[in-house]
Design a protein around this motif. Structure first.
Motif, PDB file in Angstrom:
ATOM      1  N   MET A   1     -30.275 -39.550 -83.116  1.00  0.00           N
ATOM      2  CA  MET A   1     -30.679 -39.742 -81.727  1.00  0.00           C
ATOM      3  C   MET A   1     -29.589 -39.178 -80.815  1.00  0.00           C
ATOM      4  N   GLU A   5     -31.972 -38.756 -75.480  1.00  0.00           N
ATOM      5  CA  GLU A   5     -33.059 -39.544 -76.063  1.00  0.00           C
ATOM      6  C   GLU A   5     -32.797 -41.034 -75.885  1.00  0.00           C
ATOM      7  N   TYR A   6     -31.548 -41.435 -76.079  1.00  0.00           N
ATOM      8  CA  TYR A   6     -31.176 -42.852 -75.929  1.00  0.00           C
ATOM      9  C   TYR A   6     -31.451 -43.305 -74.492  1.00  0.00           C
TER      10      TYR A   6
END
Length: 202
Positions: A1, A5-6
């Motif tokens: 990730m 995206e986080y």
């Protein structure tokens, strides 16, 4: 990730909250990633935990009417400059708020006074450390000179040496506490003040 995206997942989990609150939280989170650096991106993600978990922390903070935060256990990469950066950003935000000029000047004066007070305290403690270090070495020299000639003076100097060492250690610990705890606490206090002023301005 990845970092992006986080942050996107955290943003999606914060849907339904006030948009300004969410924006503040995401800006803070993004700054935390930037301070850690790209090489530590995965370490930060691991320390923050799952995006759902961090989003729940943000929701809890907002429900308690406190600024979004990074969990204490996940502050491995947070440097001392982060408090200064936070204070600077918030001061700029205060200047941009639609509030009365006298109130804004008073608030900025309080922030400036708090920062100057912290710096003055650090300077004073630093001078204390320097003074006691000099006294420590001067007493050691005198202790060596008088050793075996005058028992009372030798014992007195030994006490002064031990006392100076103790004061230096305590002062250094106090300086470390101010740097690690005091300045971040000041940043959080300014953040709470900014939030209240922003709500008042609205």
């Amino acid at each position: 990730m990845t970092k992006n995206e986080y942050i996107q997942i955290v943003q999606s989990r914060l849907s339904g909250l006030d948009r300004k609150d969410v924006s503040d939280a995401l800006v803070y989170l993004n700054e935390y990633f930037e301070e850690a650096g790209a090489q530590h991106e995965q370490d930060v993600i691991a320390e923050l935990g799952a995006p759902d978990q961090y989003a729940a922390i943000i929701r809890a903070d907002l429900a308690a009417n406190v600024p979004p935060r990074i969990p204490v256990a996940a502050r491995t990469w947070e440097g001392n400059h982060s408090a200064w950066k936070t204070i600077g950003i918030i001061v700029l935000g205060i200047c941009a708020l639609p509030i009365a000029l006298p109130l804004m000047i008073a608030v900025l004066a309080l922030v400036f006074a708090a920062v100057v007070t912290m710096l003055a305290l650090l300077f004073a403690l630093g001078m204390c450390v320097l003074a006691f270090v000099l006294a420590f070495f001067a007493c050691i020299y005198q202790f060596v000179v008088t050793l075996g000639t005058d028992g009372m003076v030798t014992l007195f100097l030994l006490g002064v040496i031990l006392g100076s060492a103790g004061v230096v250690i305590l002062t250094v610990l106090a300086i470390g506490w101010i740097v690690k705890v005091g300045f971040p606490a000041l940043g959080r206090t300014v953040a709470r003040l900014y939030r209240r002023l922003r709500n008042r301005g609205e």
